[in-house]
Design an enzyme around this catalytic site. Structure first.
Site, PDB file in Angstrom:
ATOM      1  N   HIS A  21     -17.292  -7.352 -43.538  1.00  0.00           N
ATOM      2  CA  HIS A  21     -16.619  -8.528 -44.111  1.00  0.00           C
ATOM      3  C   HIS A  21     -17.651  -9.407 -44.805  1.00  0.00           C
ATOM      4  CE1 HIS A  21     -12.691  -8.646 -41.498  1.00  0.00           C
ATOM      5  NE2 HIS A  21     -12.843  -7.524 -42.174  1.00  0.00           N
ATOM      6  N   TYR A  60      -9.985 -18.598 -39.255  1.00  0.00           N
ATOM      7  CA  TYR A  60     -10.187 -19.586 -38.187  1.00  0.00           C
ATOM      8  C   TYR A  60      -9.355 -20.805 -38.579  1.00  0.00           C
ATOM      9  CZ  TYR A  60     -14.269 -17.219 -36.095  1.00  0.00           C
ATOM     10  OH  TYR A  60     -15.105 -16.338 -35.465  1.00  0.00           O
ATOM     11  N   PRO A 113     -16.279 -18.467 -26.965  1.00  0.00           N
ATOM     12  CA  PRO A 113     -16.228 -17.361 -27.931  1.00  0.00           C
ATOM     13  C   PRO A 113     -16.103 -17.754 -29.404  1.00  0.00           C
ATOM     14  CG  PRO A 113     -14.148 -17.547 -26.761  1.00  0.00           C
ATOM     15  CD  PRO A 113     -15.073 -18.522 -26.124  1.00  0.00           C
ATOM     16  N   LYS A 115     -20.597 -15.177 -30.543  1.00  0.00           N
ATOM     17  CA  LYS A 115     -22.019 -14.996 -30.240  1.00  0.00           C
ATOM     18  C   LYS A 115     -22.326 -14.228 -28.960  1.00  0.00           C
ATOM     19  CE  LYS A 115     -23.803 -16.807 -33.759  1.00  0.00           C
ATOM     20  NZ  LYS A 115     -23.824 -15.732 -34.737  1.00  0.00           N
ATOM     21  N   TYR A 122     -23.507 -18.042 -38.325  1.00  0.00           N
ATOM     22  CA  TYR A 122     -22.476 -17.056 -37.997  1.00  0.00           C
ATOM     23  C   TYR A 122     -22.995 -15.643 -38.201  1.00  0.00           C
ATOM     24  CZ  TYR A 122     -17.717 -15.321 -37.332  1.00  0.00           C
ATOM     25  OH  TYR A 122     -16.595 -14.686 -36.832  1.00  0.00           O
TER      26      TYR A 122
HETATM   27  P1  FAD Z   1     -21.056  -7.572 -19.531  1.00  0.00           P
HETATM   28  O1  FAD Z   1     -20.411  -6.954 -20.713  1.00  0.00           O
HETATM   29  O2  FAD Z   1     -20.256  -8.518 -18.707  1.00  0.00           O
HETATM   30  O3  FAD Z   1     -21.580  -6.398 -18.622  1.00  0.00           O
HETATM   31  C1  FAD Z   1     -22.022  -6.596 -17.296  1.00  0.00           C
HETATM   32  C2  FAD Z   1     -21.788  -5.334 -16.515  1.00  0.00           C
HETATM   33  O4  FAD Z   1     -22.345  -5.458 -15.221  1.00  0.00           O
HETATM   34  C3  FAD Z   1     -20.319  -5.038 -16.330  1.00  0.00           C
HETATM   35  O5  FAD Z   1     -20.038  -3.720 -16.740  1.00  0.00           O
HETATM   36  C4  FAD Z   1     -20.084  -5.256 -14.850  1.00  0.00           C
HETATM   37  O6  FAD Z   1     -19.047  -4.441 -14.337  1.00  0.00           O
HETATM   38  C5  FAD Z   1     -21.442  -4.886 -14.295  1.00  0.00           C
HETATM   39  N1  FAD Z   1     -21.742  -5.429 -12.963  1.00  0.00           N
HETATM   40  C6  FAD Z   1     -21.355  -6.622 -12.455  1.00  0.00           C
HETATM   41  N2  FAD Z   1     -21.799  -6.754 -11.192  1.00  0.00           N
HETATM   42  C7  FAD Z   1     -22.478  -5.627 -10.897  1.00  0.00           C
HETATM   43  C8  FAD Z   1     -23.158  -5.164  -9.732  1.00  0.00           C
HETATM   44  N3  FAD Z   1     -23.164  -5.911  -8.607  1.00  0.00           N
HETATM   45  N4  FAD Z   1     -23.760  -3.949  -9.758  1.00  0.00           N
HETATM   46  C9  FAD Z   1     -23.701  -3.171 -10.876  1.00  0.00           C
HETATM   47  N5  FAD Z   1     -23.056  -3.576 -12.009  1.00  0.00           N
HETATM   48  C10 FAD Z   1     -22.454  -4.769 -12.015  1.00  0.00           C
HETATM   49  N6  FAD Z   1     -17.709 -12.641 -26.840  1.00  0.00           N
HETATM   50  C11 FAD Z   1     -17.495 -12.851 -28.120  1.00  0.00           C
HETATM   51  O7  FAD Z   1     -18.460 -13.028 -28.858  1.00  0.00           O
HETATM   52  N7  FAD Z   1     -16.203 -12.832 -28.618  1.00  0.00           N
HETATM   53  C12 FAD Z   1     -15.119 -12.579 -27.821  1.00  0.00           C
HETATM   54  O8  FAD Z   1     -13.996 -12.555 -28.276  1.00  0.00           O
HETATM   55  C13 FAD Z   1     -15.332 -12.357 -26.480  1.00  0.00           C
HETATM   56  N8  FAD Z   1     -14.294 -12.116 -25.653  1.00  0.00           N
HETATM   57  C14 FAD Z   1     -14.549 -11.934 -24.320  1.00  0.00           C
HETATM   58  C15 FAD Z   1     -13.501 -11.719 -23.449  1.00  0.00           C
HETATM   59  C16 FAD Z   1     -13.739 -11.581 -22.081  1.00  0.00           C
HETATM   60  C17 FAD Z   1     -12.577 -11.345 -21.135  1.00  0.00           C
HETATM   61  C18 FAD Z   1     -15.062 -11.664 -21.594  1.00  0.00           C
HETATM   62  C19 FAD Z   1     -15.350 -11.552 -20.115  1.00  0.00           C
HETATM   63  C20 FAD Z   1     -16.100 -11.854 -22.485  1.00  0.00           C
HETATM   64  C21 FAD Z   1     -15.872 -12.005 -23.841  1.00  0.00           C
HETATM   65  N9  FAD Z   1     -16.903 -12.204 -24.743  1.00  0.00           N
HETATM   66  C22 FAD Z   1     -16.665 -12.401 -26.022  1.00  0.00           C
HETATM   67  C23 FAD Z   1     -18.282 -12.206 -24.323  1.00  0.00           C
HETATM   68  C24 FAD Z   1     -18.915 -10.845 -24.523  1.00  0.00           C
HETATM   69  O9  FAD Z   1     -17.983  -9.832 -24.261  1.00  0.00           O
HETATM   70  C25 FAD Z   1     -20.100 -10.798 -23.583  1.00  0.00           C
HETATM   71  O10 FAD Z   1     -20.994 -11.800 -24.006  1.00  0.00           O
HETATM   72  C26 FAD Z   1     -20.785  -9.450 -23.524  1.00  0.00           C
HETATM   73  O11 FAD Z   1     -19.965  -8.495 -22.900  1.00  0.00           O
HETATM   74  C27 FAD Z   1     -22.103  -9.584 -22.767  1.00  0.00           C
HETATM   75  O12 FAD Z   1     -22.614  -8.324 -22.465  1.00  0.00           O
HETATM   76  P2  FAD Z   1     -23.407  -8.084 -21.122  1.00  0.00           P
HETATM   77  O13 FAD Z   1     -23.800  -6.646 -21.166  1.00  0.00           O
HETATM   78  O14 FAD Z   1     -24.437  -9.122 -20.969  1.00  0.00           O
HETATM   79  O15 FAD Z   1     -22.374  -8.362 -19.954  1.00  0.00           O
HETATM   80  C1  DHB Z   2     -13.297 -12.057 -32.302  1.00  0.00           C
HETATM   81  C2  DHB Z   2     -13.694 -12.810 -31.237  1.00  0.00           C
HETATM   82  C3  DHB Z   2     -14.350 -13.995 -31.466  1.00  0.00           C
HETATM   83  O1  DHB Z   2     -14.756 -14.748 -30.433  1.00  0.00           O
HETATM   84  C4  DHB Z   2     -14.608 -14.447 -32.739  1.00  0.00           C
HETATM   85  O2  DHB Z   2     -15.225 -15.637 -32.923  1.00  0.00           O
HETATM   86  C5  DHB Z   2     -14.217 -13.681 -33.797  1.00  0.00           C
HETATM   87  C6  DHB Z   2     -13.544 -12.472 -33.575  1.00  0.00           C
HETATM   88  C7  DHB Z   2     -12.582 -10.784 -32.052  1.00  0.00           C
HETATM   89  O3  DHB Z   2     -12.284 -10.489 -30.887  1.00  0.00           O
HETATM   90  O4  DHB Z   2     -12.270 -10.072 -33.017  1.00  0.00           O
END
Ligand code: FAD
Ligand code: DHB
Length: 387
Positions: A72, A199, A292, A296, A381
């Protein structure tokens, strides 16, 4: 068992870190509480910054991304007064890619499996030991109920906001902001009604139109925290989205379709520091959460491990300088993203204070009409350079 780096958590941070370490000749084992199927099905973020795409491509993870992601040029900012396209490519020289976290996770898991790396799913009771010595270890119970222990040189907590790693850092400093709104997110089997993300500010609350593919739309609505999803029928969701996104204005229409998933997401900002204690390092959501709105969270997890992997490689070869700098350098980016996420969130989410609404509209008019304003949003962004 023994390995060089034990990684706790198979989210994007843990899986990518394992990939980057392997490319540097460093062996790791990834432990995950959930099943492989659960990890692969989790629906979360959808936007990759330009620098995230560059990194993934550079390390051999760009093939499906290049084929299936949607590049995009920018986004639309929408208010009841106007819809403005911000062209990030014109403003800062590059755009963003729409690519679901689900797809990225699949690419990462496939690469780990191809690389013969150890991914241990469905562990329980993960516990960290002796992290302030040069011989840390992690204990857990495996899927068959057997107690296991892995000795390592380094432990990395990539276990998200609820994992045990952050708790292992003694007396961390923490900062927290709870935002007084939540997002209701839906996934729908319908072609996006827009070519790029919208947005939208609206007196009823923020709305966003995103997408996952030419046939799948992702949409969000601002709702009060604690909202019960049962109060939001599919019809109510589509009616609110149509009103907030400007259905019928200047010939634009929102096409509804079958909703396949819906959930309510709380909005929180959180930072814990330092991101290192002894031989334990934290990365991604284990150390910080952003609301969100600025897209980021996933990108910050990628940025952390892009910095951490070379630091750990050097540490294991006897040079600890990058590892010593990791927490401070990572936190500088974390706070930049925390600020941008706060700025986008407070500019676009409606409060019950009419003064706030006028400030928000004034700010949105400025971003939409001033090249300097638009460029600031575009630069943040699309993402600051990783190195
Ligand atoms: P995570 O993806 O949370 O991974 C952590 C992993 O550790 C998981 O698989 C978990 O099961 C595992 N774990 C936990 N405890 C243990 C343990 N005791 N032992 C072993 N493993 C364990 N960000 C955006 O930018 N836009 C969005 O729209 C957005 N939507 C989101 C929606 C939801 C419901 C959530 C929860 C987050 C969202 N985020 C979004 C944030 C983004 O998804 C996270 O910032 C990203 O997943 C971070 O990655 P991570 O690997 O640090 O953590
Ligand atoms: C999406 C999620 C976000 O938090 C955002 O700022 C833009 C897009 C998405 O899930 O597509």
């Amino acid at each position: 068992m023994r390995t060089q780096v034990v990684i706790i958590g198979a989210g994007p941070a843990g899986l990518l870190l394992s990939h980057l370490l392997a490319a540097d000749g460093v062996e790791s084992v990834v432990l995950e509480t959930r099943s492989r199927e659960y990890v692969l099905a989790r629906i979360r973020a959808g936007i990759l910054e330009h620098s995230s795409v560059e990194l993934l491509t550079d390390v051999g993870l760009g093939e499906r991304l290049a084929r299936e992601s949607m590049p995009h040029r920018g986004i639309y900012l929408h208010t009841p007064e106007q819809r403005t396209h911000l062209d990030f490519v014109d403003l800062v020289g590059h755009g963003i890619h729409v690519y679901g976290q689900t797809d990225l996770t699949r690419d990462l898991v496939d690469a780990r499996v191809r690389g013969g790396q150890q991914l241990v799913y469905e562990v329980t009771g993960t516990a960290l030991h002796d992290i302030d010595t040069a011989r840390p270890y992690v204990t857990f119970v495996d899927a068959d109920g057997a107690a296991r222990r892995i000795d390592a040189d380094v432990v990395v907590g990539c276990d998200g906001s609820f994992g045990p790693s952050r708790q292992a850092v003694p007396d961390p400093r923490t900062w927290e902001r709870t935002y007084p709104y939540a997002w209701l997110g839906v996934l729908a089997d319908v072609a996006p009604s827009t070519d790029e993300l919208i947005y939208a500010w609206h007196p009823d609350g923020f709305a966003m139109h995103s997408m996952r593919s030419a046939a799948v739309s992702r949409l969000y609505l601002q709702v009060p925290p604690g909202t019960d999803i049962a109060e939001w029928s599919d019809d109510r969701i589509w009616t609110a989205l149509a009103a907030r996104l400007g259905h019928g204005r200047d010939g634009w229409t929102l096409t509804p379709g079958p909703i396949t998933e819906k959930s309510v997401l709380p909005m929180r900002g959180f930072v814990a520091a330092p991101m290192r204690h002894g031989r334990l390092f934290l990365a991604g959501d284990a150390a910080h959460i952003v609301p969100p709105t600025g897209a980021k969270g996933l990108n910050l997890a990628i940025a952390d491990v892009a910095r951490l992997a070379p630091a750990l490689g050097a540490l294991l070869r006897g040079d600890g300088a990058l590892a010593a700098a990791y927490s401070d350098t990572a936190l500088a980016r974390v706070w930049r993203c925390q600020h941008f996420s706060w700025w986008m969130t407070t500019m676009l989410h409606v409060t019950d204070d009419p003064f706030d609404a006028q400030l928000q509209l004034a700010q949105l008019r400025w971003v939409a009409s001033s090249e300097a304003g638009a460029r600031g949003l575009a630069e943040n962004y699309t993402g600051l350079p990783l190195r």
